[in-house]
Design a protein around this motif. Structure first.
Motif, PDB file in Angstrom:
ATOM      1  N   ILE A  68       0.871  -1.176   0.000  1.00 37.90           N
ATOM      2  CA  ILE A  68       0.000   0.000   0.000  1.00 37.90           C
ATOM      3  C   ILE A  68       0.906   1.224   0.000  1.00 37.90           C
ATOM      4  CG2 ILE A  68      -1.776   1.296   1.231  1.00 37.90           C
ATOM      5  CD1 ILE A  68      -2.568  -1.424   2.545  1.00 37.90           C
ATOM      6  N   ALA A  69       0.819   2.014  -1.060  1.00 36.37           N
ATOM      7  CA  ALA A  69       1.608   3.242  -1.173  1.00 36.37           C
ATOM      8  C   ALA A  69       0.694   4.415  -0.876  1.00 36.37           C
ATOM      9  CB  ALA A  69       2.207   3.361  -2.571  1.00 36.37           C
ATOM     10  N   LYS A  70       1.032   5.151   0.170  1.00 36.04           N
ATOM     11  CA  LYS A  70       0.236   6.322   0.533  1.00 36.04           C
ATOM     12  C   LYS A  70       0.436   7.429  -0.506  1.00 36.04           C
ATOM     13  CE  LYS A  70      -0.081   5.349   5.393  1.00 36.04           C
ATOM     14  NZ  LYS A  70       0.176   5.840   6.747  1.00 36.04           N
ATOM     15  N   PRO A  71      -0.446   8.423  -0.515  1.00 33.99           N
ATOM     16  CA  PRO A  71      -0.345   9.497  -1.506  1.00 33.99           C
ATOM     17  C   PRO A  71       1.012  10.209  -1.470  1.00 33.99           C
ATOM     18  CG  PRO A  71      -2.453   9.602  -0.386  1.00 33.99           C
ATOM     19  CD  PRO A  71      -1.633   8.588   0.331  1.00 33.99           C
ATOM     20  N   ARG A  72       1.469  10.555  -2.656  1.00 33.93           N
ATOM     21  CA  ARG A  72       2.675  11.364  -2.843  1.00 33.93           C
ATOM     22  C   ARG A  72       3.911  10.772  -2.167  1.00 33.93           C
ATOM     23  NH1 ARG A  72       0.998  14.146  -6.923  1.00 33.93           N
ATOM     24  NH2 ARG A  72      -1.037  14.992  -6.612  1.00 33.93           N
ATOM     25  N   SER A  74       7.252   7.564  -2.651  1.00 36.06           N
ATOM     26  CA  SER A  74       7.930   6.626  -3.550  1.00 36.06           C
ATOM     27  C   SER A  74       8.893   5.773  -2.728  1.00 36.06           C
ATOM     28  CB  SER A  74       8.686   7.371  -4.644  1.00 36.06           C
ATOM     29  OG  SER A  74       9.721   8.143  -4.088  1.00 36.06           O
ATOM     30  N   SER A  75       9.183   4.614  -3.265  1.00 36.16           N
ATOM     31  CA  SER A  75      10.173   3.734  -2.654  1.00 36.16           C
ATOM     32  C   SER A  75      11.553   4.160  -3.132  1.00 36.16           C
ATOM     33  CB  SER A  75       9.913   2.281  -3.048  1.00 36.16           C
ATOM     34  OG  SER A  75      10.232   2.088  -4.414  1.00 36.16           O
ATOM     35  N   GLU A 115       8.656   2.044  -6.962  1.00 36.04           N
ATOM     36  CA  GLU A 115       7.219   2.264  -6.829  1.00 36.04           C
ATOM     37  C   GLU A 115       7.000   3.746  -6.550  1.00 36.04           C
ATOM     38  OE1 GLU A 115       8.624  -0.147  -4.652  1.00 36.04           O
ATOM     39  OE2 GLU A 115       7.972  -1.968  -5.651  1.00 36.04           O
ATOM     40  N   ILE A 116       6.078   4.346  -7.281  1.00 37.56           N
ATOM     41  CA  ILE A 116       5.797   5.771  -7.125  1.00 37.56           C
ATOM     42  C   ILE A 116       4.285   5.966  -7.082  1.00 37.56           C
ATOM     43  CG2 ILE A 116       5.964   8.057  -8.207  1.00 37.56           C
ATOM     44  CD1 ILE A 116       8.498   7.028  -9.640  1.00 37.56           C
ATOM     45  N   ASN A 117       3.833   6.706  -6.100  1.00 37.93           N
ATOM     46  CA  ASN A 117       2.434   7.116  -6.057  1.00 37.93           C
ATOM     47  C   ASN A 117       2.414   8.636  -6.046  1.00 37.93           C
ATOM     48  OD1 ASN A 117      -0.224   7.654  -5.687  1.00 37.93           O
ATOM     49  ND2 ASN A 117      -0.415   6.642  -3.705  1.00 37.93           N
TER      50      ASN A 117
END
Length: 153
Positions: A68-72, A74-75, A115-117
């Protein structure tokens, strides 16, 4: 006529088949990971990326996690060593190559990615990897050296 080498040859052939035969003779049980068990792994709710072990250590050939990637957020740039990875985008849009809900991505071994959100909502990915447990090798950047463990959040 020598019978001993023939018997040994037959027995060694039989023993080499055991890993393939045992699951048919002694089948295992279906193992379930409940959503509530995944929820319990969200201890670090302030972390930008939450990784939940869905199926870890139950097979020597594959494992599964939920990311789960929270808003704004990146890994770090990373790869998964010798593991092959399949990502299923369950919700949201993200990653360096845009994934929308329902999309799949295949990441070959040793392939650097991130991963980028960059949206205002959570992104959820299901990751299936070869091997019993996930391997993540964080890098200092694209084409960079392996990062020290304490330099990654």
């Amino acid at each position: 006529m020598c019978v001993v080498p023939t018997v040994i040859g037959v027995m060694s052939g039989f023993f080499s088949l055991l890993p393939d035969l045992l699951p048919m003779i002694l089948p295992s049980e279906v193992q379930i990971t409940k959503a509530s068990d995944l929820e319990a792994q969200r201890g670090g709710k302030d972390a930008p990326m939450i990784r939940q072990g869905a199926v870890i250590g139950k097979s020597d050939r594959m494992c599964a996690t939920v990311l789960i990637a929270k808003p704004r957020c990146s890994s770090a740039v990373h790869h998964h060593g010798e593991q092959e990875t399949i990502i299923y985008a369950a919700s949201g849009k993200g990653m360096r190559h845009e994934l929308s809900p329902g999309d799949f991505a295949f990441i070959p071994p040793w392939t650097e990615h991130q991963e980028i959100n960059d949206t205002d909502e959570n992104v959820v990915w299901i990751l299936i990897r070869s091997g019993p447990e996930p391997v993540v090798v964080y890098l200092t950047g694209w084409g960079g050296d392996e990062a020290k463990a304490d330099s990654i959040d």
